[in-house]
Design an enzyme around this catalytic site. Structure first.
Site, PDB file in Angstrom:
ATOM      1  CE  LYS A 174      -2.392  -0.653   3.728  1.00  0.00           C
ATOM      2  NZ  LYS A 174      -1.671  -1.848   4.198  1.00  0.00           N
ATOM      3  NE  ARG A 200      -5.180   1.097  11.495  1.00  0.00           N
ATOM      4  CZ  ARG A 200      -4.103   0.490  11.021  1.00  0.00           C
ATOM      5  NH1 ARG A 200      -4.142  -0.817  10.839  1.00  0.00           N
ATOM      6  NH2 ARG A 200      -3.005   1.146  10.733  1.00  0.00           N
ATOM      7  NE  ARG A 246       8.909  -5.529   6.799  1.00  0.00           N
ATOM      8  CZ  ARG A 246       7.867  -4.778   7.129  1.00  0.00           C
ATOM      9  NH1 ARG A 246       7.403  -3.878   6.280  1.00  0.00           N
ATOM     10  NH2 ARG A 246       7.297  -4.910   8.311  1.00  0.00           N
ATOM     11  NE  ARG A 252      10.413  -3.645  11.548  1.00  0.00           N
ATOM     12  CZ  ARG A 252       9.596  -2.782  10.945  1.00  0.00           C
ATOM     13  NH1 ARG A 252       9.988  -1.549  10.744  1.00  0.00           N
ATOM     14  NH2 ARG A 252       8.409  -3.151  10.531  1.00  0.00           N
ATOM     15  NE  ARG A 260       2.364  -6.529  11.728  1.00  0.00           N
ATOM     16  CZ  ARG A 260       3.304  -6.177  10.844  1.00  0.00           C
ATOM     17  NH1 ARG A 260       4.450  -6.833  10.805  1.00  0.00           N
ATOM     18  NH2 ARG A 260       3.097  -5.183  10.015  1.00  0.00           N
TER      19      ARG A 260
END
Length: 205
Positions: free
Chosen positions: A15, A86, A120, A149, A160
């Protein structure tokens, strides 16, 4: 043409990348919930300021987020909205305060999203983000200091995504019911995704 665009998609769907291209191509504001909250964190609402929740490490409640988004959109001459709504109640509020020209949904399978997010890597010295497959570091010294991370581990990523889908499925269904939703194949190359987005916005807006 200053279209009002909503972009939806799970974490890792792209996005942010595509919103930046939309903003540049169509000369509209890129409105994200996070940026809007930070820019207006001391704005008084009847439920308190965003800062009063953010500073306490709490989620900013819907009524406060709604007012902040309303303020951001009312100042924009065309926008791409990213990170809101959301949940269904936010979507219904959005319907009341603005008219959308098109709702884009970047459709990406869960396993692909997991691969994107868990791959990532962060350079703790520069803050730059790399990806083990799509954007690997070329400098050996950089490679050695890259870290993953905590929120990019597979367990965290899948949780998530579960929370995202639980909250956002009703939003997607809502915009399908209104006929505003256009599904974009988010598993194409970024340029392929962009070509579909550009064509869709030009047709719909």
């Amino acid at each position: 043409m200053n279209p009002n665009i909503l972009i939806l998609g799970a974490p890792g769907a792209g996005k942010g990348t595509q919103s930046a291209r939309i903003a540049e191509e169509f000369d509209v504001e890129h409105v994200t919930t996070g940026d809007a909250l930070r820019a207006n964190k001391h704005m008084e609402t009847e439920h308190g300021t965003p800062a009063s929740f953010m500073d306490a490490g709490e989620l900013v409640p819907d009524p406060v987020v709604n007012e902040i988004v309303n303020a951001a959109l009312s100042e924009a001459d065309g926008y791409v909205l990213d990170g809101y709504p959301r949940n269904l109640s936010q979507a219904e509020y959005l319907d009341d305060i603005t008219d959308l020209d098109v709702v884009l949904y970047l459709d990406v399978a869960e396993d692909e999203l997991v691969g994107r997010l868990t791959g990532r890597r962060l350079d703790p010295e520069t803050g730059d983000i790399y990806h083990v497959e799509y954007n690997p570091a070329e400098d050996e010294a950089v490679k050695e200091r890259l870290v993953q991370r905590d929120d990019d581990t597979e367990e965290t990523v899948r949780e998530r995504l579960r929370v995202y889908r639980e909250n956002t499925e009703p939003v997607i269904e809502h915009y399908e019911d209104t006929g505003e939703l256009v599904r974009i194949d988010g598993e194409q190359t970024p340029d392929g995704v962009w070509d579909d987005i550009k064509e869709t916005v030009e047709e719909e807006a």
